[in-house]
Every structure is written in C-alpha cells, then in structure tokens.
Design a protein around this motif. Structure first.
Motif, PDB file in Angstrom:
ATOM      1  N   GLU A   1      47.279  47.588  34.207  1.00  0.00           N
ATOM      2  CA  GLU A   1      47.516  47.448  35.639  1.00  0.00           C
ATOM      3  C   GLU A   1      48.724  46.550  35.852  1.00  0.00           C
ATOM      4  OE1 GLU A   1      44.056  46.184  37.775  1.00  0.00           O
ATOM      5  OE2 GLU A   1      42.809  47.842  37.031  1.00  0.00           O
TER       6      GLU A   1
ATOM      7  N   HIS B   1      40.418  42.498  32.086  1.00  0.00           N
ATOM      8  CA  HIS B   1      41.664  42.475  32.847  1.00  0.00           C
ATOM      9  C   HIS B   1      41.469  41.988  34.281  1.00  0.00           C
ATOM     10  CE1 HIS B   1      39.774  46.330  33.692  1.00  0.00           C
ATOM     11  NE2 HIS B   1      40.549  46.462  34.753  1.00  0.00           N
ATOM     12  N   LEU B   2      40.274  42.193  34.842  1.00  0.00           N
ATOM     13  CA  LEU B   2      40.014  41.782  36.219  1.00  0.00           C
ATOM     14  C   LEU B   2      39.930  40.270  36.375  1.00  0.00           C
ATOM     15  CD1 LEU B   2      37.335  44.479  37.133  1.00  0.00           C
ATOM     16  CD2 LEU B   2      39.754  44.450  37.783  1.00  0.00           C
TER      17      LEU B   2
ATOM     18  N   TRP C   1      42.049  38.171  35.626  1.00  0.00           N
ATOM     19  CA  TRP C   1      43.354  37.612  35.965  1.00  0.00           C
ATOM     20  C   TRP C   1      43.735  37.847  37.430  1.00  0.00           C
ATOM     21  CZ3 TRP C   1      45.321  34.107  33.041  1.00  0.00           C
ATOM     22  CH2 TRP C   1      45.168  34.144  31.646  1.00  0.00           C
ATOM     23  N   GLU C   2      42.807  38.297  38.246  1.00  0.00           N
ATOM     24  CA  GLU C   2      43.146  38.642  39.628  1.00  0.00           C
ATOM     25  C   GLU C   2      43.782  37.485  40.400  1.00  0.00           C
ATOM     26  OE1 GLU C   2      44.007  41.069  42.587  1.00  0.00           O
ATOM     27  OE2 GLU C   2      43.190  41.664  40.640  1.00  0.00           O
TER      28      GLU C   2
ATOM     29  N   MET D   1      47.347  37.548  39.128  1.00  0.00           N
ATOM     30  CA  MET D   1      48.060  38.771  39.487  1.00  0.00           C
ATOM     31  C   MET D   1      48.485  38.732  40.950  1.00  0.00           C
ATOM     32  SD  MET D   1      48.334  40.931  36.849  1.00  0.00           S
ATOM     33  CE  MET D   1      48.425  42.598  37.520  1.00  0.00           C
ATOM     34  N   SER D   2      47.592  38.287  41.819  1.00  0.00           N
ATOM     35  CA  SER D   2      47.903  38.236  43.246  1.00  0.00           C
ATOM     36  C   SER D   2      48.966  37.188  43.549  1.00  0.00           C
ATOM     37  CB  SER D   2      46.632  37.921  44.051  1.00  0.00           C
ATOM     38  OG  SER D   2      45.695  38.969  43.938  1.00  0.00           O
TER      39      SER D   2
END
Length: 292
Positions: free
Chosen positions: A14, A32-33, A35-36, A39-40
């Motif tokens: 992603e 991977h989620l 790191w939200e 990432m944002s």
C-alpha cells in the motif's frame, strides 16, 4: 497492489502521498495496518509505502520454513522498492522490521537514504540468546496449537505491551484484534524462520562499525530487552542517534504516535539536509573532562 518476489511470493503493498519515499516495515505482532498513524502523517510530504510481510495476509503465506529468513525479509523489502520503481528510500522498521532495517543498511546501503530502527533488540543479549531462540519456537508452537485468535489474548499482554494498554486501551485493543487475525501458519513460520534464527546485533559489530548511513534508534524505556541493544547500536554505528521514549513499551509508533512522528520527521529532515553526520571525533567516549 501486489508485487512478486524472486521466489514467487506475492506481497501486498500500500502507498500514499508524493515526495521522497519512506518504506515502513512492520513488527511480528503487527501488520501493514499498524503503520496507519505514520502513513497518514508522512503522506503529507512523502511517498509512503508499507507492505504485509510474507506470512501475513493478504500477502502469500508459504508453508516451507526455508521460505522465511532474516535475509529473505531484507530481500522482500528491496523487492517492494523494485516493484514500485524506487531507487532509494528512508527505511523505517519496528521490532522484527527494525532488524530487517539494520540488515537492509548492511546489505543494500546504496538503496537507503536513512535507517530508523525502532524497538529492536530481542534475542541480542548474549546471556538470553538461547532462551530467546527457545521461547520463539515455543511461541510458534502455541500459534499452531491454539490459533492466533486464542493465543493473541496471551501474546498481546506481554511485559512490554501492557504500557500501551494502560495509556490507550482503544488503541491497544485495535492492536490485539489485528493480532488475532494473523495466519496461524504464517506466525509460526515467521517465528521459527526469522525470529529464532536471526543473528544478534553484537555478532555484527565489525560490519556495523563500517555502516555510515544516517541512523536513528528509537526505544521505549520499559522495553527492557531493547534498551541495551539500542545503546550498543548507538555506540557502534558511526552516524547513529538514540531516542528513548519515557514510560513506553515496545509498540512505539502506536503507543506514542505524536512523539514517534515528531522525532522521525526531524531525523528525516536532518538526513535529507545532509546534517546527520558521523560522530565528531572530538567527542571521545572515554573522556570525562578536557584538561589540555
């Protein structure tokens, strides 16, 4: 999207944002989620990429133990960059991802703009090395025998995870819920193939002394088995800084997202400006006070 590694494993990738790339590599207990928050935040000015490691859905989950190793974890990170046409990136890893980040810098320094190694060190302490290998294999057995849904209730309450639960019960519950969805096979294979077989940082001292990439080590002061390895990295890697977050456990980026993002943003800015240099030779570790 998916990219395919040279051994035929498909990795779920992603990305968000534009600018200098940052590659985020997740920990064993996350995906991977996890790191939200990064990432944002960093997608405002960077091209941010994260991916599910092999063994973590929706990436492929090989059944062969030899498909999992520390070297393979590093090669997978490079495969992600290759698949996206990225020559160089800032590499950011937590725990298992932090180990991959260190090895990335050792094996592929020409592909890294900087290294951020967060919450990494389990199994490095020489007096606990064999214990760690054994307990890693035991954890693998528990994931297989009990399943992730059941065993997550135990694993998520480790001694360096309860700090997160105490500070942010909702955030911790999201972490525990994600952990419960992990593949039983993937978790077991990752524990046996990567965690239980990776080398200690102390065994890499000679190579680390030659690695001049800008490096930031981040650790929580209650993440006991990462503190001394973190100090070792600080003293060994020439251009390394050490950030210790107070009253903080293992899941740094989720437990203290504002602090994590602030320190990481400053480090990346310094690295891109060419101002994160090797230690000044005048800063002699053995000197107490200068007298002549």
């Amino acid at each position: 999207m998916f990219i395919t590694t040279d051994d035929g494993v498909k990795l779920h990738v992603e990305e968000a944002g534009e600018g200098t790339p940052i590659l985020f590599i997740h920990e064993f207990g996350g995906n991977h989620l996890a790191w939200e928050p990064q990432m944002s935040f960093f997608a405002r000015r960077h091209r941010c990429i994260t991916y599910a490691a092999r063994g973590y859905g929706p990436s492929d989950i090989p059944n062969d133990l030899e498909a999992y190793s520390q070297r393979r974890a590093v090669d997978d990170a490079v495969a992600v960059l290759d698949g996206l046409g990225i020559e160089k990136a800032h590499i950011v890893g937590l725990s298992m991802g932090g180990f991959a980040t260190v090895h990335f810098g050792l094996i592929y320094p020409e592909r890294a703009l900087s290294l951020t190694v967060a919450g990494a060190g389990y199994g490095c302490e020489k007096d606990l090395e064999e214990y760690f290998r054994g307990v890693s294999r035991e954890v693998a057995d528990r994931f297989e025998a009990q399943g992730a849904e059941a065993f997550a209730k135990i694993y998520s309450l480790g001694s360096s995870r309860v700090q997160f639960q105490n500070k942010d019960p909702r955030g911790w519950q999201d972490f525990a819920t994600r952990l419960a969805t992990h593949s039983d096979v993937g978790a077991a294979m990752t524990m046996r193939g990567v965690q239980a077989r990776r080398p200690s940082f102390y065994d890499l001292e000679a190579e680390l002394k030659e690695m001049t990439l800008p490096t930031l080590v981040m650790v929580g002061d209650e993440d006991d088995h990462c503190l001394q390895p973190g100090i070792f990295l600080k003293k060994t890697i020439p251009a390394c800084g050490l950030c210790v977050l107070p009253k903080t456990g293992h899941t740094l980026n989720l437990e203290e997202p504002a602090l994590f993002n602030s320190f990481l943003a400053e480090f990346i800015a310094m690295a891109e400006a060419g101002r994160w240099a090797v230690r000044d030779p005048r800063a002699i570790p053995g000197q107490v006070m200068k007298t002549d």
